[in-house]
Structure formats: C-alpha cells, structure tokens
Enzyme design. Structure first.
Site, PDB file in Angstrom:
ATOM      1  N   SER A   1       0.573  -1.322   0.226  1.00 15.14           N
ATOM      2  CA  SER A   1      -0.301  -0.573  -0.751  1.00 15.14           C
ATOM      3  C   SER A   1       0.972   1.347  -0.023  1.00 15.14           C
ATOM      4  O   SER A   1       0.183   2.463  -0.278  1.00 15.14           O
ATOM      5  CB  SER A   1      -1.413   0.355   0.779  1.00 15.14           C
ATOM      6  OG  SER A   1      -1.972  -0.678   1.210  1.00 15.14           O
TER       7      SER A   1
ATOM      8  N   LYS B   1       0.453   3.483  -2.786  1.00 17.10           N
ATOM      9  CA  LYS B   1      -0.633   3.961  -2.540  1.00 17.10           C
ATOM     10  C   LYS B   1       0.113   5.850  -2.840  1.00 17.10           C
ATOM     11  O   LYS B   1      -0.554   6.382  -3.945  1.00 17.10           O
ATOM     12  CB  LYS B   1      -2.270   3.171  -2.149  1.00 17.10           C
ATOM     13  CG  LYS B   1      -2.396   2.537  -2.437  1.00 17.10           C
ATOM     14  CD  LYS B   1      -3.248   2.243  -1.184  1.00 17.10           C
ATOM     15  CE  LYS B   1      -3.608   1.445  -1.199  1.00 17.10           C
ATOM     16  NZ  LYS B   1      -4.378   0.808  -0.111  1.00 17.10           N
TER      17      LYS B   1
ATOM     18  N   TYR C   1      -2.561  -2.695 -10.565  1.00 21.79           N
ATOM     19  CA  TYR C   1      -2.885  -2.319  -9.558  1.00 21.79           C
ATOM     20  C   TYR C   1      -2.233  -3.668  -8.397  1.00 21.79           C
ATOM     21  O   TYR C   1      -0.989  -2.958  -7.727  1.00 21.79           O
ATOM     22  CB  TYR C   1      -3.493  -1.819  -9.086  1.00 21.79           C
ATOM     23  CG  TYR C   1      -4.134  -2.129  -7.519  1.00 21.79           C
ATOM     24  CD1 TYR C   1      -3.898  -0.623  -6.425  1.00 21.79           C
ATOM     25  CD2 TYR C   1      -4.743  -3.283  -6.806  1.00 21.79           C
ATOM     26  CE1 TYR C   1      -3.709  -1.245  -5.258  1.00 21.79           C
ATOM     27  CE2 TYR C   1      -4.555  -3.304  -5.256  1.00 21.79           C
ATOM     28  CZ  TYR C   1      -4.213  -1.609  -4.196  1.00 21.79           C
ATOM     29  OH  TYR C   1      -3.795  -2.029  -2.638  1.00 21.79           O
TER      30      TYR C   1
ATOM     31  N   TYR D   1      -4.537   3.963   7.935  1.00 24.44           N
ATOM     32  CA  TYR D   1      -6.111   3.640   7.484  1.00 24.44           C
ATOM     33  C   TYR D   1      -7.046   3.746   8.545  1.00 24.44           C
ATOM     34  O   TYR D   1      -6.752   5.363   9.290  1.00 24.44           O
ATOM     35  CB  TYR D   1      -6.179   2.232   7.338  1.00 24.44           C
ATOM     36  CG  TYR D   1      -4.629   1.746   6.422  1.00 24.44           C
ATOM     37  CD1 TYR D   1      -5.146   1.574   5.191  1.00 24.44           C
ATOM     38  CD2 TYR D   1      -3.476   0.674   7.155  1.00 24.44           C
ATOM     39  CE1 TYR D   1      -4.593   1.084   4.020  1.00 24.44           C
ATOM     40  CE2 TYR D   1      -3.114   0.575   6.115  1.00 24.44           C
ATOM     41  CZ  TYR D   1      -2.932   0.574   4.624  1.00 24.44           C
ATOM     42  OH  TYR D   1      -2.133   0.167   3.673  1.00 24.44           O
TER      43      TYR D   1
ATOM     44  N   VAL E   1       1.074  -3.882   3.706  1.00 21.52           N
ATOM     45  CA  VAL E   1       0.802  -4.996   4.606  1.00 21.52           C
ATOM     46  C   VAL E   1       2.446  -5.850   4.413  1.00 21.52           C
ATOM     47  O   VAL E   1       2.023  -7.060   4.809  1.00 21.52           O
ATOM     48  CB  VAL E   1      -0.079  -5.765   3.555  1.00 21.52           C
ATOM     49  CG1 VAL E   1      -1.286  -4.536   4.409  1.00 21.52           C
ATOM     50  CG2 VAL E   1      -0.030  -6.057   1.971  1.00 21.52           C
TER      51      VAL E   1
HETATM   52  N1  GLN Z   1      -1.953  -5.197  -2.203  1.00 24.95           N
HETATM   53  C1  GLN Z   1      -2.785  -5.408  -0.854  1.00 24.95           C
HETATM   54  C2  GLN Z   1      -4.172  -5.226  -1.397  1.00 24.95           C
HETATM   55  O1  GLN Z   1      -5.009  -4.116  -1.554  1.00 24.95           O
HETATM   56  C3  GLN Z   1      -1.986  -4.019  -0.512  1.00 24.95           C
HETATM   57  C4  GLN Z   1      -2.905  -3.454   0.993  1.00 24.95           C
HETATM   58  C5  GLN Z   1      -1.851  -3.103   1.819  1.00 24.95           C
HETATM   59  O2  GLN Z   1      -1.385  -2.755   1.919  1.00 24.95           O
HETATM   60  N2  GLN Z   1      -2.946  -2.452   2.781  1.00 24.95           N
HETATM   61  O3  GLN Z   1      -5.133  -5.623  -0.340  1.00 24.95           O
END
Ligand code: GLN
Length: 618
Positions: A73, A76, A198, A250, A268
């Site tokens: 993430s 992002k 993505y 988050y 994650v």
């Molecule tokens: N690729 C992961 C997902 O979309 C990224 C999520 C994350 O790092 N929080 O679930």
C-alpha cells in the site's frame, strides 16, 4: 536490485540511537504476518530494519535495511502523486475524494451518489488512482510507475512476480471493488486491466532504505536528496503528504497523526514510510502486522523516534531567525572605490542613508518578515537599500511577494532598492520584472554584487558635490604629495615620466617586479586579485589624484595584485630606484616624505577596515 553504496556514519549519535532502537524492539514479537495474500505468509517475522535519511542525503540504518519486500500500500501514495502530475488536481478530485474513511484499507465503501472512493489511500481509491495513470497500455503504465518509484529511491526497481501472481489469483475482494468502480464510471474500460497494474505496483520490491530515501524525497519537496533527481513536482508534494497525514494509516490515521505527528504510509508487506517535511524521511520494515494491517514494530519505532526527538509536525520550531547576517550603513562600510578626502568626509555623514542588509539561508514568509519588519521600522532614514542575497540559497513564493512589495513601497517613496546576486535567482527576477515598473526592476537587479551596488549608491550621494577632479594634471594635486614643500615637489617632478594606457590594458600584473610608483592624472584604474583562472576580486578602484604601487617605495620586490585601466588612463610613473638607492640627501628627504604620506594613507585604510570589521561583527 542494485542499490548505491552508503557511507554509513557509524559514530554519529543518530546511528547509535538507531542501533539501540533496533536492539530494543527486536524482541517485540506481537502481530502476525499478512497471509491473505498467500505469498506474503512466507515473510520472516524476525526481519527488522530501520532507516533514516535526511534532506541533506545522510543515510543512517540499522538491521535488515537491504532486504527486499513488496511495497504494497505504500505504493498508493507515490502513484497518487504520479496521477496528479498526469491529470492535475481537479481531474483527480472529480474521481477520488480526500476524506479519511475511518474504515479498513480493503473496505468496499464509496461516496453516496457519486460513487467516488473517499480517499486514494484505501484500496478503492488506490485502484481508481492507478486507473488514471497515463500509459498506452497496462505494460506501459507499470513501466511508468517503476520509473517513477525508481526516481524516489535512486535506482531501478522490479516487480516480485510470485507475490504479484499470488495476489492476482486470490484478490477477489479487490476485484469486486474494481467492478464496483467501473459501475460508477470511476474506472473506464476493462476494470481487470487497472486491477492488474494495481497488483503489480503493490508487488514492487523495495528495501527499508529505499522507503527512507523515498520519504526523504517527499520531505525535500520532491527532490531525491541523494541523486538530486525530481521524483514529484513540488506543487503536488503537499497534496500527497496531506492524504498520507489524514488517511495513510487507514482506520488508525487519527491516532497516528495525534501521537506520532508524521505523514506516513504503511503496507501489508511490513513497511512504513514516514516524512518530516523539510527534515527527514523514515523507513521501517518488520512483517508482523496488527489487526489494522500496520507493522507492529514499525509503529512502535516511529512513535519512539517522534517522541524522543519531538518530531511532531505541529510542534515545529520557529523558522531560523538568523537570516540577517549583517546590517550596516554606507558611512560604516565603503565600497572598494577609493575616494578623495573630501568625498570621504561627505560619505561619513551622508552615507548613513545607504542601508545594507546581508541576508543568508532560506527566505520564507517567516524569515523575510523579520527583514521587512526591521527595514520598515527605520524606513524614513533610508534613501538607498541594498539587499545582498549572495548567501541566500532559496526564496519561496511568500518571500518573493514580500520582497516585491518592499521594492514597491520604496520606489513609491522615491527611494532606491538594489538586490544584489540575483543572477541565479530566476523566479525572483521574474516576479520583480512582472510586478515593478521597468526602471525599478532594472535597477533592482543591475548589480552583480554588493560592492558594485554600494559604489553606485555612493556615486549618487557624491554627484551633486562633484568634488573629484576629472584630471589631476599637476603632481601637487595628488594625495601622496600633500604637505610637500615646493622644492621637494620640484625634485619629484624632475624624476617622473608620463605613461598612457588604453581602456582594458593591464598596467601591472601580480608577480611583476615592482619598479614604479604611479600617480593618476586622468582615468580610472582597478586593482584586483586573481582568485580563480577566470574570476578576480576587486580590491580597489582609483581615479585622478590618487597613487598606486607605493609599496615599491618600502622595498616590496614584486607586485601582489593586478592593476588595469578601466578607462583610458594617463599617469606619472616614478622609478623607485632613483629614490631607494641614493646618497643624495634631498632625494632621501623626498623619499621619507612620500613614505610618511604612504603611512598616513595606510593608517586611514586601517581605520576604515577596522570600522568595517566592527560593523560586520555586530
Ligand atoms: N496489495 C494489497 C491489497 O490491495 C495492499 C494492501 C495494503 O498494503 N494495505 O490488499
């Protein structure tokens, strides 16, 4: 992956601090490695790294800072910056909001009615953002994203194919989100294609050190502090950091900004990247996650660093107040133009209306306001204002506005403002030219350095008095023969010969044998010291009625500076041999008189040098 070599500063207190944090938190064994993407479950829960990179490009690291893991993430935030560059703020805002959701990263929540994802940090917003990245096809988009991340970290990156495949084969929830976005026309075309890009962007391999360099790049207004490469246009840095502050962690974002106070993004894969704008970037890597999907050790380390060093962005210090390096007037410090006694008298009293500010460092609203405040308080005493920007290395938009306003105010009051050393400050030059009457802007930027500007101001003050003789045809008009009885003067006259030099011609060069003393009859000469092959420093400029090369009288064998004719020059040259090696008592007396006047001149120079040093060291 090829990463650049680090010169880790092992004995720095910063390094020791990171080492101790690593030791302290290594035994913390809470949290679980993400397993909803099967391939991530293979991560080593004991892998742990901490890296800190400053905006000066100093790298500190402890633990497993080179081990690759997938960015997940954290991508992002960086892709959001790329999409902003590609589409502009408005087009992005039409499709993706900037409100914290308070929901989990994978929540299937869109704004009522519009179907806009609430922000680009939750999966829905991130998939929509990825869909807006420009590119001819999916491959091209992935390449552009890899190139962009590469600029942030300073080397080429690649996609971890097995993590990508693992998420592609199991990411049904994200697939549902993508289709929902397609339903609301937030994504156009095949939702599968945006989703594929993505998944790949999330599977890009990075190291903990990479995260810290990327964070430092954001801290450094988008410029990678190690390579100097622009990773994100300055205009968008604030936007990316804003969504990181409000949504980056988050459903923990509120507590995070409250406690840690650093815009951050977690993934994650176990990474966290945190930014202290203007100062540093942090990268932490440790795969075990808490229930919200944030790295447990990562959070603890960031909390600790922020608390120990008081790094909360809302607790920032006042900006550096020492922007005024020195402040003095034109009676205290003179230009290198040597003036006659009469002229010096005038400048001793009238020179106070020239005010000089030597500024340094960064001009921002805070630091420039200090200067403007100081100047406006005594504005009525100032007729000429010189702002020496030689040591100023950045001028932001706010400072530019304040400087332009200051110039306007001065010009309106019939006063003159000179900003010296503006030749490499293009933005300032542009705003001066845009906002000020032509002559005002031209004068403001005319002088390359303070000394030349100061000379011009002095000339303005002296002009109505015009005491400088344009020519000093008689030797008796020269400063160095003041007090000579007629007989001695006559002796001296019998020894000198006339010389002529064309404008631009060298009269003496450093290193030449010192054979003559020169008395200027007409024209201007400039004495300078060669510093580099091309540059030289002006030591003095002299005109009619002044003498140079006098140190030959006291036996200096060689010239120590260059002297050249600035205009056509006519002067008398006195061969020193005639005086230095003589048994004639009359000539010896002439020599002593000359040396006495030379000493007097030196005493004057020393006195004004002392005064200048005093003014500069205040
Ligand atoms: N690729 C992961 C997902 O979309 C990224 C999520 C994350 O790092 N929080 O679930």
């Amino acid at each position: 992956m090829t990463a650049p070599v680090d010169h880790t500063l092992t004995h720095s207190p910063v390094q020791e601090y990171l080492d101790s944090l690593y030791e302290r938190f290594l035994p913390l064994r809470e949290g679980n490695v993400a397993d909803y993407i099967p391939e991530l479950a293979l991560a080593d829960p004991d892998a742990f790294g901490i890296a800190l990179v400053t905006v000066d490009g100093h790298v500190y690291q402890a633990g497993d800072t080179r081990q690759p893991f997938t960015i997940q993430s954290i991508s992002k935030a960086l892709v959001y910056g790329l999409a902003l560059e590609d589409n502009g703020v408005e087009a992005i805002a039409a499709k993706i909001g900037v409100e914290p959701s308070g929901d989990a990263f994978n929540s299937i929540s869109l704004e009522d009615g519009s179907g806009r994802p609430l922000n680009p940090m939750i999966n829905a917003g991130a998939i929509a953002t990825t869909g807006l990245v420009h590119g001819t096809d999916g491959l091209d988009k992935v390449k552009r994203i890899l190139d962009c991340f590469g600029r942030y970290v300073g080397h080429e990156l690649d996609v971890n194919e097995s993590v990508y495949a693992s998420e592609r084969d199991t990411g049904h929830r994200n697939r549902a989100i993508a289709h929902m976005l397609r339903n609301f026309d937030i994504l156009s075309g095949d939702p599968q294609s945006a989703l594929d890009v993505y998944f790949k962007q999330c599977a890009i391999n990075v190291s903990c050190r990479d995260l810290a360099v990327a964070a430092a790049t954001l801290a450094n207004r988008g410029v990678n502090p190690i390579t100097g490469v622009v990773a994100l246009k300055r205009d968008f840095v604030g936007k990316v950091l804003s969504v990181m502050s409000t949504c980056g962690m988050y459903d923990y974002a509120g507590s995070w900004i409250y406690e840690v106070g650093l815009p951050a993004k977690s993934g994650v894969g176990g990474g966290i990247m945190a930014v202290l704008p203007g100062q540093l970037g942090l990268g932490v890597f440790s795969p075990p996650l808490d229930a919200r999907g944030n790295s447990v050790r990562g959070i603890r380390v960031c909390k600790e660093i922020s608390r120990d060093f008081d790094l909360h962005i809302f607790n920032t210090m006042r900006s550096a107040p020492a922007v005024i390096r020195a402040q003095y007037d034109g009676a205290q410090v003179r230009s290198k133009r040597i003036r006659s006694r009469d002229e010096n008298e005038i400048l001793n009293t009238k020179g106070t209306c020239i005010r000089i500010y030597e500024l340094r460092g960064e001009l921002s609203f805070g630091t420039t306001e200090i200067v403007a405040h100081d100047i406006t308080q005594t504005m009525s005493d100032i007729a000429y204002l010189i702002l020496d920007l030689r040591r100023v290395f950045s001028i932001d938009a706010a400072a530019g506005i304040l400087l332009v306003r200051l110039c306007e105010k001065f010009a309106a009051g019939g006063k003159r403002v000179l900003l010296t050393h503006t030749d490499n400050k293009f933005e300032l030059q542009r705003s001066l030219r845009r906002s000020l009457p032509r002559e005002v802007a031209e004068l403001a930027t005319r002088f390359a350095d303070r000394d030349l500007g100061l000379e011009w101001c002095e000339d303005q003050i002296l002009a109505p008095h015009s005491t400088t003789p344009a020519t000093a045809a008689k030797l008796s008009q020269n400063d160095i023969v003041i007090g000579f009885p007629p007989a001695d003067l006559a002796r001296l006259e019998s020894l000198v010969g006339k010389r002529h030099y064309k404008a631009g011609e060298k009269i003496v060069s450093a290193g030449d044998p010192a054979n003559d003393v020169f008395f200027i009859i007409r024209g201007v000469v400039s004495i300078s010291l060669p510093v580099h092959r091309k540059d030289s420093t002006r030591l003095a400029t002299m005109s009619a009625g002044m003498a140079f090369g006098e140190s030959a009288l006291i036996g200096d064998p060689r010239r120590t500076a260059d002297v050249s004719a600035k205009t056509d020059v006519e002067c008398y040259a006195l061969p020193v041999d005639a005086l230095n090696h003589t048994a004639d008592p009359d000539l010896t007396r002439v020599r002593i008189r000359l040396i006495e006047n030379l000493a007097r001149g030196l005493t004057d120079k020393l006195r004004s040098a002392n005064q200048e040093i005093r003014s500069l060291s205040q």
